[in-house]
Design an enzyme around this catalytic site. Structure first.
Site, PDB file in Angstrom:
ATOM      1  N   HIS A 152       0.833  -1.201   0.000  1.00 52.35           N
ATOM      2  CA  HIS A 152       0.000   0.000   0.000  1.00 52.35           C
ATOM      3  C   HIS A 152       0.869   1.254   0.000  1.00 52.35           C
ATOM      4  CE1 HIS A 152      -3.615   2.293   0.751  1.00 52.35           C
ATOM      5  NE2 HIS A 152      -2.955   2.940   1.690  1.00 52.35           N
ATOM      6  N   PRO A 153       0.574   2.225  -0.767  1.00 51.97           N
ATOM      7  CA  PRO A 153      -0.498   2.385  -1.740  1.00 51.97           C
ATOM      8  C   PRO A 153       0.022   2.159  -3.157  1.00 51.97           C
ATOM      9  CG  PRO A 153       0.357   4.553  -1.222  1.00 51.97           C
ATOM     10  CD  PRO A 153       1.226   3.532  -0.505  1.00 51.97           C
TER      11      PRO A 153
END
Length: 146
Positions: free
Chosen positions: A121-122
């Site tokens: 992430h991200p």
């Protein structure tokens, strides 16, 4: 390898990872949804998918609000432990993502195994992990936010 090194291993032409490097990249590996339904029967195919807007577009004024989205889908054989038959993505870095997913095809992976991977992430690649909705259950499957 076969021409110059004497190897006898045959090329796997079914699961060749492919990418098209247009302004928004496309990547695929394995079967199309249509081919999977023809071969295994429509009732045995689950197509997990989502539409999303990657974080890198959140502050990009050239993209425009809601005018562009990305899409990914994973085609599975319900009759064979949700074995992954096909992968498709239209998003930034699709070529890189497809190359990583292609390894799973060599290992004959399942949707459960794909979902057990920790998403970074991200990134756009994390959208491939943990797809919840099938086309049959939710034709739109739009995602907002993280």
């Amino acid at each position: 390898k076969r021409l110059f090194l004497g190897h006898t291993e045959l090329m796997d032409y079914v699961n060749v990872p492919t990418s098209v490097f247009t302004p928004i990249e496309y990547g695929s590996c394995g079967m199309s949804e249509e081919d999977a339904k023809k071969k295994f029967g429509e009732e045995n195919i689950a197509t997990y998918h989502t539409k999303f807007k990657p974080l890198e577009w959140a502050y990009d004024k050239t993209v425009g609000e809601g005018k562009r989205t990305c899409y990914t889908k994973v085609i599975c054989n319900k009759a064979d432990s949700n074995r992954v038959l096909g992968f498709h993505i239209c998003a930034p870095n699709a070529g890189e993502i497809t190359q990583g997913v292609a390894i799973g095809f060599k290992c004959n992976f399942t949707k459960e195994q794909l979902d057990s991977v920790v998403g970074i992430h991200p990134t756009v690649a994390e959208e491939v992990i943990g797809l919840k909705y099938t086309k049959e259950e939710n034709p739109d499957a739009s995602k907002t936010g993280c």
